[in-house]
Write a protein that holds these residues in place. Structure first.
Motif, PDB file in Angstrom:
ATOM      1  N   ARG A  81     -10.477 -14.172  -7.759  1.00 14.06           N
ATOM      2  CA  ARG A  81      -9.470 -13.338  -8.702  1.00 14.06           C
ATOM      3  C   ARG A  81     -10.205 -11.940  -8.442  1.00 14.06           C
ATOM      4  O   ARG A  81      -9.370 -10.906  -8.411  1.00 14.06           O
ATOM      5  N   ALA A  82     -11.513 -12.083  -8.859  1.00 14.50           N
ATOM      6  CA  ALA A  82     -12.360 -10.835  -8.829  1.00 14.50           C
ATOM      7  C   ALA A  82     -12.246 -10.021  -7.493  1.00 14.50           C
ATOM      8  O   ALA A  82     -12.118  -8.874  -7.392  1.00 14.50           O
ATOM      9  N   GLU A  83     -12.529 -11.031  -6.576  1.00 17.56           N
ATOM     10  CA  GLU A  83     -12.293 -10.325  -5.212  1.00 17.56           C
ATOM     11  C   GLU A  83     -10.891  -9.688  -4.901  1.00 17.56           C
ATOM     12  O   GLU A  83     -11.056  -8.360  -4.189  1.00 17.56           O
ATOM     13  N   ILE A  84      -9.976 -10.201  -5.177  1.00 19.54           N
ATOM     14  CA  ILE A  84      -8.546  -9.697  -5.025  1.00 19.54           C
ATOM     15  C   ILE A  84      -8.636  -8.147  -5.864  1.00 19.54           C
ATOM     16  O   ILE A  84      -8.196  -7.339  -5.250  1.00 19.54           O
ATOM     17  N   ALA A  85      -8.936  -8.302  -7.171  1.00 17.78           N
ATOM     18  CA  ALA A  85      -8.912  -7.134  -8.072  1.00 17.78           C
ATOM     19  C   ALA A  85      -9.650  -6.082  -7.417  1.00 17.78           C
ATOM     20  O   ALA A  85      -9.368  -4.898  -7.487  1.00 17.78           O
ATOM     21  N   ASN A  86     -10.922  -6.430  -6.800  1.00 20.37           N
ATOM     22  CA  ASN A  86     -11.846  -5.538  -6.328  1.00 20.37           C
ATOM     23  C   ASN A  86     -10.832  -4.624  -5.308  1.00 20.37           C
ATOM     24  O   ASN A  86     -11.152  -3.402  -4.959  1.00 20.37           O
ATOM     25  N   GLN A  87     -10.400  -5.464  -4.026  1.00 24.88           N
ATOM     26  CA  GLN A  87      -9.655  -5.002  -3.122  1.00 24.88           C
ATOM     27  C   GLN A  87      -8.230  -4.028  -3.651  1.00 24.88           C
ATOM     28  O   GLN A  87      -8.303  -3.193  -3.002  1.00 24.88           O
ATOM     29  N   VAL A  88      -7.870  -4.590  -4.627  1.00 31.10           N
ATOM     30  CA  VAL A  88      -6.714  -3.704  -5.420  1.00 31.10           C
ATOM     31  C   VAL A  88      -7.140  -2.560  -5.952  1.00 31.10           C
ATOM     32  O   VAL A  88      -6.744  -1.370  -5.504  1.00 31.10           O
ATOM     33  N   ARG A  89      -8.155  -2.468  -6.388  1.00 29.17           N
ATOM     34  CA  ARG A  89      -8.847  -1.218  -6.924  1.00 29.17           C
ATOM     35  C   ARG A  89      -9.277  -0.113  -6.132  1.00 29.17           C
ATOM     36  O   ARG A  89      -8.779   0.812  -6.097  1.00 29.17           O
ATOM     37  N   ARG A  90      -9.708  -0.614  -4.889  1.00 30.88           N
ATOM     38  CA  ARG A  90     -10.103   0.335  -3.733  1.00 30.88           C
ATOM     39  C   ARG A  90      -8.603   0.864  -2.935  1.00 30.88           C
ATOM     40  O   ARG A  90      -8.671   1.777  -2.776  1.00 30.88           O
ATOM     41  N   ALA A  91      -7.713  -0.060  -2.945  1.00 32.62           N
ATOM     42  CA  ALA A  91      -6.575   0.106  -2.280  1.00 32.62           C
ATOM     43  C   ALA A  91      -5.650   1.350  -2.971  1.00 32.62           C
ATOM     44  O   ALA A  91      -5.007   1.975  -2.637  1.00 32.62           O
ATOM     45  N   LEU A  92      -5.799   1.175  -4.376  1.00 32.79           N
ATOM     46  CA  LEU A  92      -5.023   2.205  -5.086  1.00 32.79           C
ATOM     47  C   LEU A  92      -5.732   3.376  -5.469  1.00 32.79           C
ATOM     48  O   LEU A  92      -5.295   4.206  -6.084  1.00 32.79           O
ATOM     49  N   GLU A  93      -7.101   3.505  -4.982  1.00 30.58           N
ATOM     50  CA  GLU A  93      -7.750   5.041  -5.510  1.00 30.58           C
ATOM     51  C   GLU A  93      -6.882   6.220  -4.509  1.00 30.58           C
ATOM     52  O   GLU A  93      -6.347   5.989  -3.534  1.00 30.58           O
ATOM     53  N   ALA A  94      -6.853   7.013  -5.210  1.00 28.11           N
ATOM     54  CA  ALA A  94      -6.132   8.309  -4.676  1.00 28.11           C
ATOM     55  C   ALA A  94      -6.498   8.711  -3.296  1.00 28.11           C
ATOM     56  O   ALA A  94      -5.511   9.042  -2.778  1.00 28.11           O
ATOM     57  N   ASP A  95      -7.848   8.638  -3.018  1.00 31.69           N
ATOM     58  CA  ASP A  95      -8.119   9.089  -1.612  1.00 31.69           C
ATOM     59  C   ASP A  95      -8.012   8.166  -0.760  1.00 31.69           C
ATOM     60  O   ASP A  95      -8.769   8.223   0.519  1.00 31.69           O
ATOM     61  N   HIS A  96      -7.689   6.634  -0.836  1.00 29.25           N
ATOM     62  CA  HIS A  96      -7.790   5.886  -0.154  1.00 29.25           C
ATOM     63  C   HIS A  96      -6.989   5.774   1.122  1.00 29.25           C
ATOM     64  O   HIS A  96      -5.683   6.217   0.844  1.00 29.25           O
ATOM     65  N   ILE A  97      -7.510   5.553   2.202  1.00 32.54           N
ATOM     66  CA  ILE A  97      -6.798   5.711   3.526  1.00 32.54           C
ATOM     67  C   ILE A  97      -6.513   4.410   4.095  1.00 32.54           C
ATOM     68  O   ILE A  97      -7.230   3.470   4.169  1.00 32.54           O
ATOM     69  N   VAL A  98      -5.011   4.155   4.335  1.00 33.98           N
ATOM     70  CA  VAL A  98      -4.582   2.893   4.459  1.00 33.98           C
ATOM     71  C   VAL A  98      -4.687   2.814   6.210  1.00 33.98           C
ATOM     72  O   VAL A  98      -3.849   3.502   7.043  1.00 33.98           O
ATOM     73  N   ASP A  99      -5.457   1.887   6.679  1.00 34.80           N
ATOM     74  CA  ASP A  99      -5.862   1.707   8.064  1.00 34.80           C
ATOM     75  C   ASP A  99      -5.028   0.552   8.539  1.00 34.80           C
ATOM     76  O   ASP A  99      -5.136  -0.652   8.448  1.00 34.80           O
ATOM     77  N   THR A 100      -4.116   0.836   9.610  1.00 38.54           N
ATOM     78  CA  THR A 100      -3.312  -0.274  10.207  1.00 38.54           C
ATOM     79  C   THR A 100      -3.217   0.043  11.783  1.00 38.54           C
ATOM     80  O   THR A 100      -3.580   1.141  12.165  1.00 38.54           O
ATOM     81  N   PRO A 101      -2.730  -0.879  12.389  1.00 38.88           N
ATOM     82  CA  PRO A 101      -2.616  -0.410  13.876  1.00 38.88           C
ATOM     83  C   PRO A 101      -1.596   0.785  14.104  1.00 38.88           C
ATOM     84  O   PRO A 101      -1.892   1.563  15.151  1.00 38.88           O
ATOM     85  N   ILE A 102      -0.647   0.814  13.259  1.00 38.36           N
ATOM     86  CA  ILE A 102       0.296   1.848  13.420  1.00 38.36           C
ATOM     87  C   ILE A 102      -0.483   3.186  13.016  1.00 38.36           C
ATOM     88  O   ILE A 102      -0.121   4.237  13.921  1.00 38.36           O
ATOM     89  N   SER A 103      -0.979   3.450  11.970  1.00 39.62           N
ATOM     90  CA  SER A 103      -1.809   4.514  11.661  1.00 39.62           C
ATOM     91  C   SER A 103      -3.017   4.823  12.551  1.00 39.62           C
ATOM     92  O   SER A 103      -3.150   6.043  12.827  1.00 39.62           O
TER      93      SER A 103
END
Length: 338
Positions: free
Chosen positions: A306-328
């Motif tokens: 649960r803590a690991e998921i929450a940590n990833q969510v927190r990082r993903a929702l940061e204002a300056d987070h860049i979503v890296d995917t094969p498309i991007s």
């Protein structure tokens, strides 16, 4: 009394096989009166159903009207129960201790709070406002309960089979996408291994991890039939503030929906069973591996997952987070306008 007529108090308890003067019998009369089911006190010669009490049991009343009346009598007219209901409606049933604290907050004496909560939960379940959805018991809106029931004049116990109404929880018209996490997962049929897995991950890991972020978690079967990708589902995939994607079972629909999310370059968190391989196309994205090989491996690490998921969510929702995917990565200038 079953037909709406008054009945002698002594006759009533004779039929019930109870002493009319016992404390239990007297309490039955008091409680039924407080719920608005009957008229006539413990000393009255006659007891009769109120008009609402009659509707609550009358087989001639439509299922929808009967459910409405029962919900009103058992919850909505009882002030502390209505306050508790309004506080938690739409959410998972909280832990008993949380409910007891809430009962005290709405004015129930501390000495009676636990008993009141037990009664509240029993009433919710009896009238149909407590349902198991997506692997957890949830307190549902009265409107949702009524929408599942026929509005026609067919009788509740009629032998005619009534087609079930949609059990959709949320529609795209009312979705608050900014407050939503869409859970992409291998759902499967009711009772299947995939459904049990998805329910477990949703109720035990994803929802608890997201509580601190005030995001409502929506899974596809809360919108439409499992396995069918509809316009509403695509709306959730491409508009929700966050997507959590469970790659377990290598389900084709999951990867199709994940690709749609990649196209809009919005926050994603990936999870998977530890014994499943992350496909090459998405293995460069951080994925949380959850060991479900046996109960002894899983249970001790529930909180850490649960803590690991929450940590990833927190990082993903940061204002300056860049979503890296094969498309991007390969099409950095690609922009999708909805």
């Amino acid at each position: 009394m079953g037909g709406g007529q008054s009945v002698k108090r002594l006759t009533l308890f004779d039929q019930l096989g109870k002493s009319p003067e016992s404390s239990g019998s007297r309490q039955l009369i008091v409680n039924s009166g407080r719920y608005g089911l009957t008229k006539g006190g413990v000393q009255a010669d006659n007891i009769e159903l109120t008009s609402e009490g009659l509707k609550a049991i009358d087989e001639q009343v439509t299922a929808r009207e009967q459910a409405r009346v029962r919900a009103e009598l058992a919850i909505q007219r009882i002030d502390p129960f209505e306050k508790l209901y309004q506080k938690f409606v739409g959410n998972k049933l909280p832990a008993h201790a949380v409910l007891v604290d809430a009962a005290k907050d709405v004015g129930i004496d501390a000495a009676h709070a636990a008993e009141a909560i037990d009664t509240f939960v029993v009433n919710l379940r009896f009238v149909g406002l407590l349902k198991t959805l997506s692997g957890a018991e949830r307190i549902i809106p009265v409107e949702m309960l009524l929408d599942e029931l026929p509005a026609s004049n067919r009788l509740i116990n009629s032998p005619v089979q009534v087609a079930p109404q949609s059990t959709s929880v949320i529609t795209s018209e009312h979705a608050q996408y900014e407050g939503t996490c869409f859970y992409i997962a291998p759902i499967g049929e009711e009772g299947s291994e995939a459904r049990k897995h998805s329910d477990l991950f949703l109720g035990s890991f994803v929802e608890p991890a997201l509580e601190a972020f005030k995001l409502n978690v929506v899974r596809a079967d809360a919108i439409d039939k499992p396995g069918i990708i509809t316009r509403q589902i695509i709306d959730y995939i491409m508009r929700s503030r966050l997507v959590v994607a469970d790659l377990s079972f290598h389900n084709p629909n999951v990867f199709y929906e994940l690709a749609l999310r990649h196209a809009v370059k919005l926050p994603i968190v990936q999870i998977i069973r530890a014994n499943d391989r992350v496909p090459f196309d998405v293995n460069q994205m951080r994925t949380i591996h959850i060991d479900t090989s046996d109960i002894y491996a899983l249970v001790p690490k529930i909180e850490s997952y649960r803590a690991e998921i929450a940590n990833q969510v927190r990082r993903a929702l940061e204002a300056d987070h860049i979503v890296d995917t094969p498309i991007s990565t390969y099409f950095p200038n690609l922009s999708v306008t909805l």
